[in-house]
Design a protein around this motif. Structure first.
Motif, PDB file in Angstrom:
ATOM      1  N   PHE A  51      -0.033  -3.824   5.074  1.00 40.03           N
ATOM      2  CA  PHE A  51       0.667  -2.955   4.125  1.00 40.03           C
ATOM      3  C   PHE A  51       2.051  -3.467   3.756  1.00 40.03           C
TER       4      PHE A  51
ATOM      5  N   LYS B 197      -6.301  -1.642   4.263  1.00 38.49           N
ATOM      6  CA  LYS B 197      -4.886  -1.470   3.946  1.00 38.49           C
ATOM      7  C   LYS B 197      -3.977  -1.805   5.125  1.00 38.49           C
TER       8      LYS B 197
ATOM      9  N   GLU C 241       0.858  -1.189   0.000  1.00 30.89           N
ATOM     10  CA  GLU C 241       0.000   0.000   0.000  1.00 30.89           C
ATOM     11  C   GLU C 241       0.897   1.243   0.000  1.00 30.89           C
TER      12      GLU C 241
END
Length: 451
Positions: free
Chosen positions: A216, A213, A147
């Motif tokens: 990540f 997210k 991310e």
């Protein structure tokens, strides 16, 4: 059996075990010091019990409200708020008649059992299952920041090697995300240069604002072909599952995260992919790149062992004898408790926004897997036992830690707080706990409704 039902069964089995053993931690020393225990309950029996039976001087039972459990010890102001009995003259068998050091041991018994139980579970897991992990510093070309917005906020990028958090070496890749969340500073190696990077104080809040997210970070994996959908323009190209793509239009690639930037150059074009099949057969496969820069295939998985053979990382496997598993289990228990304390510090600091992640029963239930898995069950149970130990020792009236706080005050000053003071403190603590319970489960409800 549905995953929700499996989670629910595991949750109640774990919770029941932990509550009973916690209360035994109070019950056993109370009996040893000849203190009368009037009730021993799993769950709370508000108005009525699902089951109860009196054996000797103690009523053993199961309540209908699964918010915990309790032992009712004679001569003690507790959640029963039986203040009438406190107006009578102290009896020799009552809690209030015992020396302060005995009362302290009785009150510390529950949290002590919770911590010891967690350590015993970790010892058993080390002995039964051993340990397999990827050393964080073994990643040949660093990690993959899946991310980018989160990575930019944190100050890391794909290819970085994070070697330490707050000056302590990161041993295992799997522990890296939680160590970042709990930490303040990272030591990073990027392109051969080592530097320190501060972790933003509100980083936890950033993650909680978009929980999709939250994962990540990932390992950098080779691009292996998985499934080829029937609607794919390249379904008849000659690509096969388990093919490893090592070049796109002649441009070499090692990892899946390198693919998208290369494909962007060849939108709506016919090109050739270089693939390795059966480990040694090298083929050129013509494919069509879509106008959105995709090949139209689903990526497959490659085992850690295969990645180790390619020299991309190392896999450490540790087997423990029974004697070796004892220090390993103790270390795991201490490390888990230390990590949880760090998380709580973040929660009590409003700047971090960590309070948004406080969860109730749904969050705890989410620790268990969707299918029955004994290692995962015991791991979650040990972690919850650590949580119970820490939460119960907090110096909040109505918790064990509140009673311990007043007992330590008595032992240091030689003055015992009045029964009236303890009664008011118990009421205040009770309302604080109800507020915390409502907040935590309210967070769960909010996430379920709006996220």
């Amino acid at each position: 059996m549905s995953p929700i039902l499996i989670k629910t069964i595991q949750f109640f089995l774990s919770l029941s075990l932990l509550i009973v053993l916690h209360e035994l931690g109070h019950f056993i020393p109370a009996k040893l010091f000849k203190t009368r225990v009037e009730k021993f309950y799993l769950f709370f029996d508000v108005k009525f019990s699902l089951f109860k039976k009196k054996i000797g001087e103690t009523v053993y039972g199961i309540g209908w409200l699964p918010l915990g459990g309790y032992v009712k010890i004679s001569g003690m102001i507790d959640e029963s708020m039986d203040t009438e009995a406190m107006k009578e003259e102290p009896k020799p068998w009552e809690f209030r008649s015992k020396p302060a050091w005995q009362r302290l041991i009785i009150m510390l018994g529950g949290v002590t059992v919770n911590f010891i139980l967690a350590v015993i579970i970790y010892i058993g897991m080390a002995f039964s299952y051993g340990e397999e992990f990827i050393p964080a510093d073994s990643l040949k070309d660093g990690l993959w920041v899946t991310e980018k917005t989160i990575g930019d906020k944190l100050g890391i990028q794909t290819g970085d090697i994070i070697v330490a958090i707050d000056g302590t070496k990161v041993e295992k890749f799997s522990s890296l995300p939680i160590e970042i969340i709990n930490g303040n500073t990272m030591t990073i190696i990027r392109n051969g240069n080592t530097f320190d990077q501060k972790i933003p104080v509100d980083f936890i809040s950033t993650l909680l604002d978009d929980e999709d997210k939250i994962r990540f970070l990932s390992l950098r994996r080779p691009f292996v072909v998985g499934k080829i959908p029937k609607e794919s323009a390249n379904k008849d190209s000659g690509l096969m599952p388990e093919d490893e793509i090592v070049a796109i239009a002649g441009e070499p690639i090692t990892y899946f995260d390198q693919v998208k930037p290369v494909l962007e150059q060849f939108k709506s074009q016919n090109i050739e992919l270089t693939v390795v099949r059966n480990e040694n057969e090298r083929l050129q496969i013509p494919v069509i790149i879509s106008d959105s820069a995709t090949i139209g295939i689903l990526p497959g998985l490659i085992s850690f062992e295969a990645m180790q053979e390619k020299g991309l990382l190392k896999v450490e496997k540790v087997e423990y004898s029974f004697l070796e598993s004892i220090p390993a289990g103790i270390d795991k228990g201490v490390a888990t408790l230390s990590g949880y304390v760090k998380q709580m510090k973040k929660i009590f600091n409003p700047e971090t926004g960590a309070y948004k992640g406080v969860g109730g029963f749904a969050a705890i239930g989410g620790l268990f897997p969707n299918d029955w898995n004994w290692p995962a069950f015991w791991s979650a149970t040990a972690f919850i036992s650590i949580i119970l130990a820490f939460m119960n020792i907090l110096p909040i009236p109505a918790l064990d830690g509140g009673h311990v706080m007043f007992l330590l005050y008595e032992m240091v000053t030689g003055r015992k707080p009045s029964d009236k003071f303890l009664e008011y403190a118990q009421m205040i603590g009770f309302f604080l706990l109800i507020a915390l319970l409502l907040f935590a489960n309210g967070n769960d409800l909010y996430k379920w409704l709006f996220k």
